[in-house]
Scaffold this motif. Sequence first.
Motif, PDB file in Angstrom:
ATOM      1  N   ILE A  75       3.627  44.196  37.775  1.00 61.16           N
ATOM      2  CA  ILE A  75       5.031  44.411  37.420  1.00 61.16           C
ATOM      3  C   ILE A  75       5.320  45.895  37.537  1.00 61.16           C
ATOM      4  O   ILE A  75       4.602  46.723  36.977  1.00 61.16           O
ATOM      5  CB  ILE A  75       5.343  43.920  35.997  1.00 61.16           C
ATOM      6  N   ALA A  76       6.366  46.224  38.282  1.00 62.87           N
ATOM      7  CA  ALA A  76       6.735  47.623  38.485  1.00 62.87           C
ATOM      8  C   ALA A  76       8.185  47.831  38.075  1.00 62.87           C
ATOM      9  O   ALA A  76       9.064  47.051  38.453  1.00 62.87           O
ATOM     10  CB  ALA A  76       6.544  48.021  39.946  1.00 62.87           C
ATOM     11  N   ILE A  77       8.432  48.859  37.288  1.00 61.07           N
ATOM     12  CA  ILE A  77       9.790  49.210  36.873  1.00 61.07           C
ATOM     13  C   ILE A  77      10.152  50.515  37.552  1.00 61.07           C
ATOM     14  O   ILE A  77       9.517  51.549  37.321  1.00 61.07           O
ATOM     15  CB  ILE A  77       9.880  49.350  35.343  1.00 61.07           C
ATOM     16  N   ARG A  78      11.153  50.473  38.416  1.00 58.72           N
ATOM     17  CA  ARG A  78      11.572  51.660  39.150  1.00 58.72           C
ATOM     18  C   ARG A  78      12.639  52.397  38.344  1.00 58.72           C
ATOM     19  O   ARG A  78      13.706  51.843  38.081  1.00 58.72           O
ATOM     20  CB  ARG A  78      12.140  51.275  40.518  1.00 58.72           C
ATOM     21  N   PRO A  79      12.375  53.628  37.908  1.00 61.33           N
ATOM     22  CA  PRO A  79      13.350  54.365  37.092  1.00 61.33           C
ATOM     23  C   PRO A  79      14.693  54.492  37.818  1.00 61.33           C
ATOM     24  O   PRO A  79      14.751  54.828  38.993  1.00 61.33           O
ATOM     25  CB  PRO A  79      12.687  55.736  36.912  1.00 61.33           C
ATOM     26  N   ARG A  80      15.780  54.193  37.104  1.00 60.44           N
ATOM     27  CA  ARG A  80      17.111  54.243  37.679  1.00 60.44           C
ATOM     28  C   ARG A  80      18.127  54.229  36.542  1.00 60.44           C
ATOM     29  O   ARG A  80      17.841  53.758  35.445  1.00 60.44           O
ATOM     30  CB  ARG A  80      17.362  53.054  38.615  1.00 60.44           C
ATOM     31  N   ILE A  81      19.296  54.752  36.804  1.00 51.45           N
ATOM     32  CA  ILE A  81      20.378  54.684  35.825  1.00 51.45           C
ATOM     33  C   ILE A  81      21.063  53.335  36.000  1.00 51.45           C
ATOM     34  O   ILE A  81      21.882  53.135  36.896  1.00 51.45           O
ATOM     35  CB  ILE A  81      21.374  55.846  36.025  1.00 51.45           C
ATOM     36  N   ASP A  82      20.689  52.403  35.174  1.00 55.29           N
ATOM     37  CA  ASP A  82      21.170  51.027  35.291  1.00 55.29           C
ATOM     38  C   ASP A  82      21.237  50.448  33.881  1.00 55.29           C
ATOM     39  O   ASP A  82      20.234  50.041  33.304  1.00 55.29           O
ATOM     40  CB  ASP A  82      20.194  50.226  36.164  1.00 55.29           C
ATOM     41  N   ARG A 268      29.242  37.802  29.553  1.00 54.35           N
ATOM     42  CA  ARG A 268      28.063  38.651  29.750  1.00 54.35           C
ATOM     43  C   ARG A 268      26.833  37.762  29.861  1.00 54.35           C
ATOM     44  O   ARG A 268      26.370  37.189  28.878  1.00 54.35           O
ATOM     45  CB  ARG A 268      27.913  39.644  28.598  1.00 54.35           C
ATOM     46  N   LEU A 269      26.319  37.644  31.061  1.00 51.24           N
ATOM     47  CA  LEU A 269      25.186  36.770  31.333  1.00 51.24           C
ATOM     48  C   LEU A 269      23.908  37.604  31.327  1.00 51.24           C
ATOM     49  O   LEU A 269      23.767  38.526  32.132  1.00 51.24           O
ATOM     50  CB  LEU A 269      25.386  36.094  32.695  1.00 51.24           C
ATOM     51  N   PRO A 270      22.955  37.326  30.428  1.00 51.10           N
ATOM     52  CA  PRO A 270      21.734  38.140  30.334  1.00 51.10           C
ATOM     53  C   PRO A 270      20.724  37.784  31.417  1.00 51.10           C
ATOM     54  O   PRO A 270      19.596  37.360  31.143  1.00 51.10           O
ATOM     55  CB  PRO A 270      21.219  37.806  28.935  1.00 51.10           C
ATOM     56  N   VAL A 271      21.130  37.945  32.650  1.00 54.55           N
ATOM     57  CA  VAL A 271      20.270  37.657  33.803  1.00 54.55           C
ATOM     58  C   VAL A 271      20.156  38.928  34.638  1.00 54.55           C
ATOM     59  O   VAL A 271      21.168  39.570  34.930  1.00 54.55           O
ATOM     60  CB  VAL A 271      20.846  36.503  34.650  1.00 54.55           C
ATOM     61  N   TYR A 272      18.929  39.263  35.005  1.00 58.44           N
ATOM     62  CA  TYR A 272      18.691  40.460  35.815  1.00 58.44           C
ATOM     63  C   TYR A 272      17.725  40.090  36.938  1.00 58.44           C
ATOM     64  O   TYR A 272      16.807  39.282  36.747  1.00 58.44           O
ATOM     65  CB  TYR A 272      18.105  41.588  34.960  1.00 58.44           C
ATOM     66  N   PRO A 273      17.915  40.665  38.138  1.00 56.66           N
ATOM     67  CA  PRO A 273      17.020  40.325  39.252  1.00 56.66           C
ATOM     68  C   PRO A 273      15.634  40.943  39.098  1.00 56.66           C
ATOM     69  O   PRO A 273      15.504  42.147  38.874  1.00 56.66           O
ATOM     70  CB  PRO A 273      17.744  40.901  40.473  1.00 56.66           C
ATOM     71  N   THR A 274      14.619  40.105  39.189  1.00 53.17           N
ATOM     72  CA  THR A 274      13.249  40.600  39.291  1.00 53.17           C
ATOM     73  C   THR A 274      12.779  40.289  40.706  1.00 53.17           C
ATOM     74  O   THR A 274      12.708  39.140  41.111  1.00 53.17           O
ATOM     75  CB  THR A 274      12.325  39.950  38.249  1.00 53.17           C
ATOM     76  N   THR A 315       3.938  39.361  42.261  1.00 52.77           N
ATOM     77  CA  THR A 315       4.365  40.692  41.854  1.00 52.77           C
ATOM     78  C   THR A 315       5.836  40.678  41.457  1.00 52.77           C
ATOM     79  O   THR A 315       6.576  39.750  41.782  1.00 52.77           O
ATOM     80  CB  THR A 315       4.111  41.775  42.924  1.00 52.77           C
ATOM     81  N   ALA A 316       6.245  41.677  40.753  1.00 47.79           N
ATOM     82  CA  ALA A 316       7.639  41.761  40.303  1.00 47.79           C
ATOM     83  C   ALA A 316       8.048  43.214  40.200  1.00 47.79           C
ATOM     84  O   ALA A 316       7.277  44.061  39.754  1.00 47.79           O
ATOM     85  CB  ALA A 316       7.798  41.073  38.951  1.00 47.79           C
ATOM     86  N   GLU A 317       9.268  43.487  40.636  1.00 49.88           N
ATOM     87  CA  GLU A 317       9.845  44.819  40.512  1.00 49.88           C
ATOM     88  C   GLU A 317      11.210  44.714  39.855  1.00 49.88           C
ATOM     89  O   GLU A 317      11.986  43.812  40.176  1.00 49.88           O
ATOM     90  CB  GLU A 317      10.029  45.462  41.889  1.00 49.88           C
ATOM     91  N   LEU A 318      11.485  45.635  38.964  1.00 48.43           N
ATOM     92  CA  LEU A 318      12.837  45.799  38.438  1.00 48.43           C
ATOM     93  C   LEU A 318      13.450  46.973  39.190  1.00 48.43           C
ATOM     94  O   LEU A 318      13.171  48.133  38.905  1.00 48.43           O
ATOM     95  CB  LEU A 318      12.800  46.076  36.933  1.00 48.43           C
ATOM     96  N   THR A 319      14.255  46.635  40.177  1.00 49.33           N
ATOM     97  CA  THR A 319      14.821  47.665  41.049  1.00 49.33           C
ATOM     98  C   THR A 319      16.231  47.297  41.481  1.00 49.33           C
ATOM     99  O   THR A 319      16.659  47.607  42.582  1.00 49.33           O
ATOM    100  CB  THR A 319      13.902  47.885  42.272  1.00 49.33           C
ATOM    101  N   GLY A 320      16.947  46.566  40.613  1.00 51.07           N
ATOM    102  CA  GLY A 320      18.310  46.173  40.928  1.00 51.07           C
ATOM    103  C   GLY A 320      18.366  45.148  42.049  1.00 51.07           C
ATOM    104  O   GLY A 320      17.525  44.255  42.142  1.00 51.07           O
TER     105      GLY A 320
END
Length: 421
Positions: A75-82, A268-274, A315-320
Amino acid sequence: MKVIVLGAGVVGVTTAWYLAKEGHDVKVIDRQPAAAMETSFANAGQISPGYSAPWAEPALPFKVMRWMFSRDAPIAIRPRIDFAMMRWLGQMMANCNAHDYDINKSRMLRVAEYSRDCLDTLRRDTGITYDDEQRGLIELFRTQKQVDHCAHDMRLLEQAGIAYEFLSPDDIIRHEPGLAENRHLLRGGLRLPGDESGDCHMFTQRLAQKAEAELGVTFHYETAVEALDATATDIVGVRTTAGRMVADAYVVAMGSYSPLLLRPLGVRLPVYPTKGYSLTLPVTDPARAPLSTISDATHKVAITRLGDRIRIGGTAELTGYNLRLSRDRRRVLELSFSELFGAGGDLSQGAYWTGLRPSTPDGTPIIGPAGRFGNLWLNTGHGTLGWTMACGSGCLLADRISGKRTDIPCLDLSLDRYIPN
């Protein structure tokens, strides 16, 4: 009723199928030229009720801190203003405790088991094929720590009445002889005999064709959804690139893009793309290739046999909403496969793909009404388990829209669980 389903992925198409089976007049709208061309296109291929578990586990915060410094982290979290990502992460971390983990896993198991049963019935009734196998799944453990952690999940499986068996390395090789040359890597495994595998893209396209030919479902492809028109209490139409369309009820099954459509309505739907990745490669040595589906607990990678192909996914990334292919993510997939199956498939011929999984903070999908709008329904947020949960989710929602009693409890799957009391 006239019902419009927004989205022709596996969740949207199964929803349309079950709605049409109930006698409704169904239209499906999708921006792609055919069904299952985005997240459902090349997923890992697993139908894994017994493997259903939320990412939000008690140990996750500590793992994330460690993974931040690893190029091969699952799992990777890419720093971003989001701000949407930050809010979603905060909600997920709030679920990282034993109490919520058990509740969320139990919900997921309930939907996934029901969905597997719905798929079995659908397959029997329609004769649909999709490179499917019903050989079970094995989660491979390479460390004693992984083996020890498995004990808690086995207790939850037992409470849910789900069949399982713990395997020694020799037991694993009896089920998957292609692992024999790498036996030294194995410490044990958890086999879930009720799990299945199959090509989600193939299934969805064939089911869409059947829905159109046999049940009269209309598919509007290459038609982008622009906005929903609403009064204070109801949806009155959907604006598309092919013009405005109206119905009695509307189902949002647009995966990770569902929140963007609903935000202007104040939902407001609590869904985010992974973001997930897969490689699809030809089998080169059947004796060293998987027979069914393997989950590598070390790299969080699934390896699945699909006919004469092998699908490696994970694998998973949080990158919008970024769909750029990552070389680092490909290396993780290749590493897992080469360590376990070596020459069973040709990595140099692998077709590399990425897709956005619509994930909720607690791992449970959102199936039910959308807030104050009486004729707006949601079927999204399945994360990595859209293929596993699709048939059950579609059947549950079709029953609710039709005013029927559902086969399993599902009120706790609605958006209301995110609304403070």
